[in-house]
Design a protein around this motif. Structure first.
Motif, PDB file in Angstrom:
ATOM      1  N   VAL A   1      46.224 -31.909  57.047  1.00  0.00           N
ATOM      2  CA  VAL A   1      46.797 -30.661  56.619  1.00  0.00           C
ATOM      3  C   VAL A   1      48.226 -31.023  56.326  1.00  0.00           C
ATOM      4  N   ALA A   2      49.140 -31.756  57.075  1.00  0.00           N
ATOM      5  CA  ALA A   2      50.525 -32.034  56.913  1.00  0.00           C
ATOM      6  C   ALA A   2      50.753 -32.616  55.741  1.00  0.00           C
ATOM      7  N   GLU A   3      49.880 -33.548  55.249  1.00  0.00           N
ATOM      8  CA  GLU A   3      50.093 -34.203  54.137  1.00  0.00           C
ATOM      9  C   GLU A   3      49.665 -33.231  52.874  1.00  0.00           C
ATOM     10  N   ILE A   4      48.763 -32.505  52.891  1.00  0.00           N
ATOM     11  CA  ILE A   4      48.483 -31.506  51.805  1.00  0.00           C
ATOM     12  C   ILE A   4      49.665 -30.695  51.676  1.00  0.00           C
ATOM     13  N   ALA A   5      50.091 -29.957  52.871  1.00  0.00           N
ATOM     14  CA  ALA A   5      51.177 -28.965  52.860  1.00  0.00           C
ATOM     15  C   ALA A   5      52.504 -29.785  51.936  1.00  0.00           C
ATOM     16  N   ALA A   6      52.644 -30.887  52.328  1.00  0.00           N
ATOM     17  CA  ALA A   6      53.996 -31.672  51.953  1.00  0.00           C
ATOM     18  C   ALA A   6      53.687 -31.880  50.426  1.00  0.00           C
ATOM     19  N   TYR A   7      52.375 -32.233  49.857  1.00  0.00           N
ATOM     20  CA  TYR A   7      52.102 -32.425  48.467  1.00  0.00           C
ATOM     21  C   TYR A   7      52.375 -31.246  47.817  1.00  0.00           C
ATOM     22  N   LEU A   8      51.741 -29.996  48.275  1.00  0.00           N
ATOM     23  CA  LEU A   8      51.829 -28.651  47.582  1.00  0.00           C
ATOM     24  C   LEU A   8      53.298 -27.815  47.793  1.00  0.00           C
ATOM     25  N   ASP A   9      53.889 -28.593  48.792  1.00  0.00           N
ATOM     26  CA  ASP A   9      55.368 -27.763  49.147  1.00  0.00           C
ATOM     27  C   ASP A   9      54.978 -26.106  49.710  1.00  0.00           C
ATOM     28  N   VAL A  10      53.930 -26.138  50.650  1.00  0.00           N
ATOM     29  CA  VAL A  10      53.707 -25.117  51.185  1.00  0.00           C
ATOM     30  C   VAL A  10      53.820 -25.326  52.837  1.00  0.00           C
ATOM     31  N   ASP A  11      53.722 -24.191  53.617  1.00  0.00           N
ATOM     32  CA  ASP A  11      53.872 -24.305  54.968  1.00  0.00           C
ATOM     33  C   ASP A  11      52.464 -24.778  55.732  1.00  0.00           C
ATOM     34  N   PRO A  12      52.226 -25.679  56.545  1.00  0.00           N
ATOM     35  CA  PRO A  12      50.969 -26.142  56.922  1.00  0.00           C
ATOM     36  C   PRO A  12      50.171 -24.891  57.436  1.00  0.00           C
ATOM     37  N   SER A  13      50.887 -24.059  58.014  1.00  0.00           N
ATOM     38  CA  SER A  13      50.009 -22.649  58.463  1.00  0.00           C
ATOM     39  C   SER A  13      49.194 -21.949  57.556  1.00  0.00           C
ATOM     40  N   GLU A  14      49.729 -22.592  55.975  1.00  0.00           N
ATOM     41  CA  GLU A  14      48.818 -21.854  54.739  1.00  0.00           C
ATOM     42  C   GLU A  14      47.675 -22.617  54.514  1.00  0.00           C
ATOM     43  N   VAL A  15      47.622 -23.832  55.094  1.00  0.00           N
ATOM     44  CA  VAL A  15      46.320 -24.765  54.481  1.00  0.00           C
ATOM     45  C   VAL A  15      45.282 -24.664  55.548  1.00  0.00           C
ATOM     46  N   VAL A  16      43.987 -24.742  55.025  1.00  0.00           N
ATOM     47  CA  VAL A  16      42.809 -24.436  55.959  1.00  0.00           C
ATOM     48  C   VAL A  16      41.697 -25.519  55.427  1.00  0.00           C
ATOM     49  N   PRO A  17      41.547 -26.779  56.179  1.00  0.00           N
ATOM     50  CA  PRO A  17      40.778 -27.718  55.728  1.00  0.00           C
ATOM     51  C   PRO A  17      39.223 -27.130  55.930  1.00  0.00           C
ATOM     52  N   GLY A  18      38.561 -27.773  55.043  1.00  0.00           N
ATOM     53  CA  GLY A  18      36.848 -27.479  55.099  1.00  0.00           C
ATOM     54  C   GLY A  18      36.134 -28.636  54.667  1.00  0.00           C
ATOM     55  N   ALA A  19      34.639 -28.507  54.771  1.00  0.00           N
ATOM     56  CA  ALA A  19      33.892 -29.540  54.126  1.00  0.00           C
ATOM     57  C   ALA A  19      33.300 -29.035  52.813  1.00  0.00           C
ATOM     58  N   GLY A  20      34.647 -29.228  51.912  1.00  0.00           N
ATOM     59  CA  GLY A  20      34.360 -29.172  50.480  1.00  0.00           C
ATOM     60  C   GLY A  20      35.035 -27.651  50.420  1.00  0.00           C
ATOM     61  N   ALA A  21      35.098 -27.433  48.984  1.00  0.00           N
ATOM     62  CA  ALA A  21      35.712 -26.042  48.837  1.00  0.00           C
ATOM     63  C   ALA A  21      34.489 -25.080  48.944  1.00  0.00           C
ATOM     64  N   SER A  22      33.449 -25.577  48.962  1.00  0.00           N
ATOM     65  CA  SER A  22      32.220 -24.636  49.201  1.00  0.00           C
ATOM     66  C   SER A  22      32.283 -23.918  50.734  1.00  0.00           C
ATOM     67  N   GLU A  23      32.981 -24.887  51.737  1.00  0.00           N
ATOM     68  CA  GLU A  23      33.151 -24.162  52.983  1.00  0.00           C
ATOM     69  C   GLU A  23      34.425 -23.286  53.095  1.00  0.00           C
ATOM     70  N   ILE A  24      35.348 -23.409  52.344  1.00  0.00           N
ATOM     71  CA  ILE A  24      36.388 -22.187  52.159  1.00  0.00           C
ATOM     72  C   ILE A  24      35.890 -20.937  51.582  1.00  0.00           C
TER      73      ILE A  24
END
Length: 358
Positions: free
Chosen positions: A70-93
Motif C-alpha cells: 500500500v505504501a509503495e502504491i501510494a508513493a507511485y501514485l502520489d496519493v495518501d496511503p489512507s486512499e489505497v485499498v488492496p484486494g484480490a484483483g480489481a474484482s474484489e474492489i
C-alpha cells in the motif's frame, strides 16, 4: 422444482460468471488461450523469485493490511496511503463497492455490454440493474446513463478501456458526466486495462480522481503486470470511501506471495509499461488487418480486440478458431480476441480471411 434449502431468490436472477474457455486440442498445433485477456509474456525477472522467497512459511497469514505494498502504491501514485485499498484483483474492489452502496431498493447504472461481473454483483446485493446499451461504436452512452440516475442510484460503474468492446472513456466525456452526477453517488472507474491505452484523449484516471471526491478507481496487477494467477489489485478512493471498503474486503485476501510479486513488479513499472505498449502495437496491427478484411472492429485500447458479429456468425468464428487450437471469447454480439503470441494471432487472421471470403 422446489428448493431443498433456504437460498436467496436473487440467485435465480443471474447466471454464474463464465471464465474464458481453455483451448481445444488439435493434432500438430500448439494450443493458445486468447479468451481471458491474460498477459502472454513471461514473468519479469525477479517476480517468481520474490514469490518463492515470500512463501517459505505457508502456515503464516499474510499482512492483512498489505502495508508495504500500500505504501509503495501510494508513493507511485502520489496519493495518501489512507486512499489505497488492496484486494484480490480489481474484482474484489468492485465487489466491495457494491457491498458498501447497494441493497434492496437501490439501483446501479452501468454500460452494456461491459465487464460481466457488473450485473452479477448488482443482483447479489438485491439492487435494481440499469444497464445502458453502448453506442454503435462501442463507446459508453453517457447521456443515456445520466438519464437512468435517480434518487435510488447509489453507484455508477464505468469501464475504461471498455471490456469487451475496447474504447477508452475520454477526458471530455468523464468531465461532462461527473458535472451532472449527484455528489453523493459513487462513480467507479474500472481501469483494469489502462496501461494498454494509447488514445491521446483517454481519461487519466488518477488526474480525474484528484478532481472528483466521488470517483473511485479500480486497478489490477492482473493484466499489464501479468499477475492474474496471484489475484492482487487495488482501489483508489476518498479516505471515507476507502475506510468503508476496508470494512467489507475479506481479511487476508491478498496473499503474501501476491503482495511480494506486486511489490517487485511495481518496482519495475517502467518495464511493465514498455511491455504494455508493445502489446498495444501488436493490437493495433491486428485490428487494422481485421478491418481491412471488412470486419467491424471498434477502437481497441485494451489488450484485446472486439469483432462485432451476429450470434450465429460469432459461434461459427469461435468454432473455427477452436479447430485451430485457439480459444477466443464469444459473447453476445461478437467475439473478443486477446492479444497473444504471433502464431496464435496469425491463426485467427487465417480464420478471419476464410470468413471474409464467404
Amino acid at each position: 422444482m422446489s428448493k431443498r434449502f433456504l437460498l436467496r431468490d436473487a440467485l435465480t436472477q443471474f447466471p454464474p460468471y463464465k471464465p474464458g474457455k481453455p483451448p481445444s486440442d488439435a493434432p500438430g498445433l500448439a494450443p493458445y488461450k486468447l479468451s481471458s485477456n491474460e498477459n502472454h509474456f513471461a514473468p519479469l525477472p525477479g517476480i517468481t523469485e520474490a514469490v518463492a522467497a515470500a512463501t517459505q512459511v505457508p502456515a503464516a497469514y499474510p499482512d492483512p493490511k498489505s502495508a508495504k505494498l500500500v505504501a509503495e502504491i501510494a508513493a507511485y501514485l502520489d496519493v495518501d496511503p489512507s486512499e489505497v485499498v488492496p484486494g484480490a484483483g480489481a474484482s474484489e474492489i468492485l465487489s466491495a463497492l457494491t457491498n458498501i452502496t447497494l441493497e434492496a431498493g437501490t439501483s446501479v447504472v452501468y454500460p452494456w455490454p461491459s465487464f460481466e461481473m457488473y450485473p452479477i454483483l448488482a443482483s447479489a446485493r438485491g439492487a435494481e440493474k440499469r444497464a445502458v446499451p453502448l453506442l454503435p461504436d462501442g463507446r459508453h452512452d453517457f447521456a443515456g446513463m445520466l438519464a437512468e440516475i435517480d434518487d435510488t442510484t447509489r453507484l455508477v460503474l464505468l469501464c475504461s478501456p471498455n471490456n469487451p468492446t475496447g474504447p477508452s472513456v475520454r477526458t471530455s466525456e468523464l468531465d461532462g458526466f461527473m458535472a451532472e452526477v449527484p455528489a453523493g453517488v459513487i462513480v467507479a472507474l474500472d481501469e483494469a486495462y489502462w496501461e494498454f491505452a494509447t488514445d491521446a484523449e483517454a481519461v487519466d484516471g488518477l488526474a480525474a480522481f484528484r478532481k472528483y471526491d466521488n470517483l473511485v478507481l479500480a486497478r489490477t496487477f492482473s493484466k499489464a503486470h501479468g499477475l492474474a494467477g496471484l489475484r492482487v489489485g487495488y482501489g483508489v478512493a476518498d479516505a471515507e470511501i476507502a475506510t468503508a471498503l476496508r470494512q467489507v474486503v475479506a481479511p487476508f485476501s491478498v496473499t503474501t506471495g501476491a503482495q511480494a510479486a506486486a511489490s517487485e513488479s511495481l518496482a519495475r513499472v517502467g518495464e511493465v509499461l514498455v511491455r504494455a505498449k508493445e502489446v498495444a502495437a501488436t493490437r493495433d496491427r491486428f485490428a487494422a488487418d481485421l478491418r481491412d478484411l471488412g470486419f467491424d472492429v471498434p477502437d481497441a485500447q485494451g489488450n484485446y480486440v472486439w469483432i462485432a458479429l451476429d450470434d450465429e456468425a460469432a459461434a461459427a468464428f469461435e468454432d473455427a478458431c477452436a479447430a485451430q487450437a485457439v480459444a477466443i471469447r464469444r459473447l453476445s454480439g461478437g467475439v473478443r480476441v486477446s492479444i497473444g503470441a504471433d502464431e496464435a494471432l496469425d491463426r485467427v487472421r487465417a480464420v478471419a480471411r476464410e470468413f471474409a471470403a464467404r
